[in-house]
Motif scaffolding. Structure first.
Motif, PDB file in Angstrom:
ATOM      1  N   GLU A 146       8.510  -0.087  -4.246  1.00 32.31           N
ATOM      2  CA  GLU A 146       8.911   1.676  -4.744  1.00 32.31           C
ATOM      3  C   GLU A 146       9.445   2.056  -5.965  1.00 32.31           C
ATOM      4  O   GLU A 146       9.358   1.550  -6.509  1.00 32.31           O
ATOM      5  CB  GLU A 146      10.184   0.693  -3.955  1.00 32.31           C
TER       6      GLU A 146
ATOM      7  N   HIS B 115      10.754   0.380  12.747  1.00 37.23           N
ATOM      8  CA  HIS B 115       9.805   1.257  11.851  1.00 37.23           C
ATOM      9  C   HIS B 115       8.811   1.505  12.686  1.00 37.23           C
ATOM     10  O   HIS B 115       8.173   0.920  13.696  1.00 37.23           O
ATOM     11  CB  HIS B 115       9.812   0.653  10.749  1.00 37.23           C
TER      12      HIS B 115
ATOM     13  N   ARG C 130       5.446   2.801  10.888  1.00 41.29           N
ATOM     14  CA  ARG C 130       5.077   2.308  10.100  1.00 41.29           C
ATOM     15  C   ARG C 130       3.507   2.923  10.239  1.00 41.29           C
ATOM     16  O   ARG C 130       2.384   3.016  10.872  1.00 41.29           O
ATOM     17  CB  ARG C 130       4.092   1.070   9.671  1.00 41.29           C
TER      18      ARG C 130
ATOM     19  N   GLU D 177       5.086  -6.826   9.579  1.00 41.19           N
ATOM     20  CA  GLU D 177       6.372  -5.941   8.749  1.00 41.19           C
ATOM     21  C   GLU D 177       7.910  -7.060   8.668  1.00 41.19           C
ATOM     22  O   GLU D 177       7.953  -8.158   8.764  1.00 41.19           O
ATOM     23  CB  GLU D 177       7.275  -5.440  10.442  1.00 41.19           C
TER      24      GLU D 177
ATOM     25  N   ARG E 286       1.191   2.357   3.965  1.00 44.21           N
ATOM     26  CA  ARG E 286       2.273   4.163   2.821  1.00 44.21           C
ATOM     27  C   ARG E 286       3.444   3.228   2.946  1.00 44.21           C
ATOM     28  O   ARG E 286       4.237   4.330   3.690  1.00 44.21           O
ATOM     29  CB  ARG E 286       1.649   4.984   4.312  1.00 44.21           C
ATOM     30  N   HIS E 287       4.128   2.092   3.193  1.00 40.85           N
ATOM     31  CA  HIS E 287       5.330   1.699   2.705  1.00 40.85           C
ATOM     32  C   HIS E 287       4.830   0.355   2.051  1.00 40.85           C
ATOM     33  O   HIS E 287       4.311  -0.636   1.540  1.00 40.85           O
ATOM     34  CB  HIS E 287       5.650   0.961   4.196  1.00 40.85           C
ATOM     35  N   THR E 288       6.463   0.526   1.331  1.00 44.80           N
ATOM     36  CA  THR E 288       6.738  -0.790   0.653  1.00 44.80           C
ATOM     37  C   THR E 288       8.100  -1.858   1.339  1.00 44.80           C
ATOM     38  O   THR E 288       8.669  -2.886   0.224  1.00 44.80           O
ATOM     39  CB  THR E 288       7.495  -0.343  -0.928  1.00 44.80           C
TER      40      THR E 288
ATOM     41  N   GLY F 152       3.061   6.981   0.506  1.00 43.77           N
ATOM     42  CA  GLY F 152       4.084   7.077   0.817  1.00 43.77           C
ATOM     43  C   GLY F 152       4.859   7.705  -0.121  1.00 43.77           C
ATOM     44  O   GLY F 152       4.532   7.671  -1.190  1.00 43.77           O
TER      45      GLY F 152
ATOM     46  N   TRP G  47       7.632   6.643  -0.479  1.00 46.38           N
ATOM     47  CA  TRP G  47       8.391   5.681  -1.768  1.00 46.38           C
ATOM     48  C   TRP G  47       7.326   4.887  -2.681  1.00 46.38           C
ATOM     49  O   TRP G  47       8.115   3.831  -2.674  1.00 46.38           O
ATOM     50  CB  TRP G  47       9.579   5.147  -1.270  1.00 46.38           C
ATOM     51  N   GLN G  48       5.778   5.276  -2.958  1.00 41.70           N
ATOM     52  CA  GLN G  48       5.477   4.665  -3.038  1.00 41.70           C
ATOM     53  C   GLN G  48       4.278   4.976  -4.677  1.00 41.70           C
ATOM     54  O   GLN G  48       4.686   6.025  -4.233  1.00 41.70           O
ATOM     55  CB  GLN G  48       3.993   4.278  -1.978  1.00 41.70           C
TER      56      GLN G  48
END
Lengths: 140, 140, 140
Positions: free
Chosen positions: A52, B131, B133, B125, B42-44, A116, A118-119
């Motif tokens: 993040e 979510h 994702r 997850e 693509r997520h933290t 993404g 927030w990355q």
């Protein structure tokens, strides 16, 4: 197309150092279109991380976690370590580095990394002293 | 050849969601031959993982481990966290994600991923709520 | 150019087995120039690792850490495991593997991997018994 460079990060103690803008700039410089970006940190006591990039508290808590997950060699719980000659921060740095990314692959579309929202991409320094860290970049 | 797409995974709470068949299908669709497949989540607060796809108990135990390794923010051992505004599952999700793969590279031969017999690809997850994702896929 | 092969590593119990010379030799054999090397371990209870190749104490301490980080199934702290049929070293091996690299990307310039001075590439065996482990290699 196979473009390469070395990104240098000057660190001043443990923590996360963002490199996203430097990497984006290099992709722009080489005129990258669609392809794959690979990053490799050329050290055994520093890591790469995608995490993040919004609230800096997240980075503080990640560092707080690292210090609890693998405490310094002076902590009684780490008395079993044998590789202690290079200081109480050295072997814990190797252990932390073993559990965190040394290389990352990032798809690139029209010159932009497909991260993404927030990355951000970080170099994570695990040693106390100042270091000159190198990240090998490859685009192809 | 540089083909890309985005794979969407709808999650319903913490755990492992297999994506191997979706990825195989995409490779077939684009007529992939020999090359390299790269996946990037693509997520933290979610991860990628290649792990055993045979006995579902393995997946249950991996989730059980995650909850012990980095407990929720309401656990007394996590009282030192500062990033708590987004809920007791948020910062532990970032920490778990930091210690698990964000990207994977998989060689492909004659259109098939060179995974071992017991390996499947999963999205892991870490958050409680549902979510949507995204996984960026690249073949080249 | 997309070259592939399979590297075989015969293991004799838990620990780090260096493969750097084997990988270098293969790059030489195929006449690799500039490009990207990808390694994928085709198992769910063994890992890849890039770590220090100088002092062997580092490798000993990494193994010592793994055994403390995720103890064997016979350890009272692991009594919650459900996947125990394959022996007390099996589920801990899956958990350790989940937290260590399954794939690595290494930029190659003029046929040589752009590793740092102290970096070697290892297969990390997590099981007690002898195993024949395979690493899929891709250069392109």
């Amino acid at each position: 197309m196979s473009e390469q460079t070395t990104l240098v990060v000057e660190t001043r103690g443990p923590g996360l150092y963002e490199v996203t803008p430097d990497v984006s700039r290099w992709l722009h410089t080489i005129g990258a279109g669609d392809g794959l970006l690979t990053l490799l940190v050329r050290h055994t006591s520093a890591s790469l991380l995608i995490q993040e990039n919004a609230d800096p508290d997240v980075r503080g808590d990640l560092q707080g976690w690292a210090e609890r997950f693998v405490p310094r060699g002076t902590d009684p719980s780490m008395g079993w370590l044998t590789h202690t000659l290079e200081g109480p921060d050295d072997m814990p740095a190797h252990i932390r580095a073993a559990h965190l990314p040394v290389s990352l692959g990032v798809p690139v579309a029209e010159g932009r990394m497909r991260l993404g929202t927030w990355q951000g991409i970080y170099l994570w320094e695990h040693r106390d002293r100042r270091h000159r860290r190198e990240i090998a970049l490859h685009f192809g």
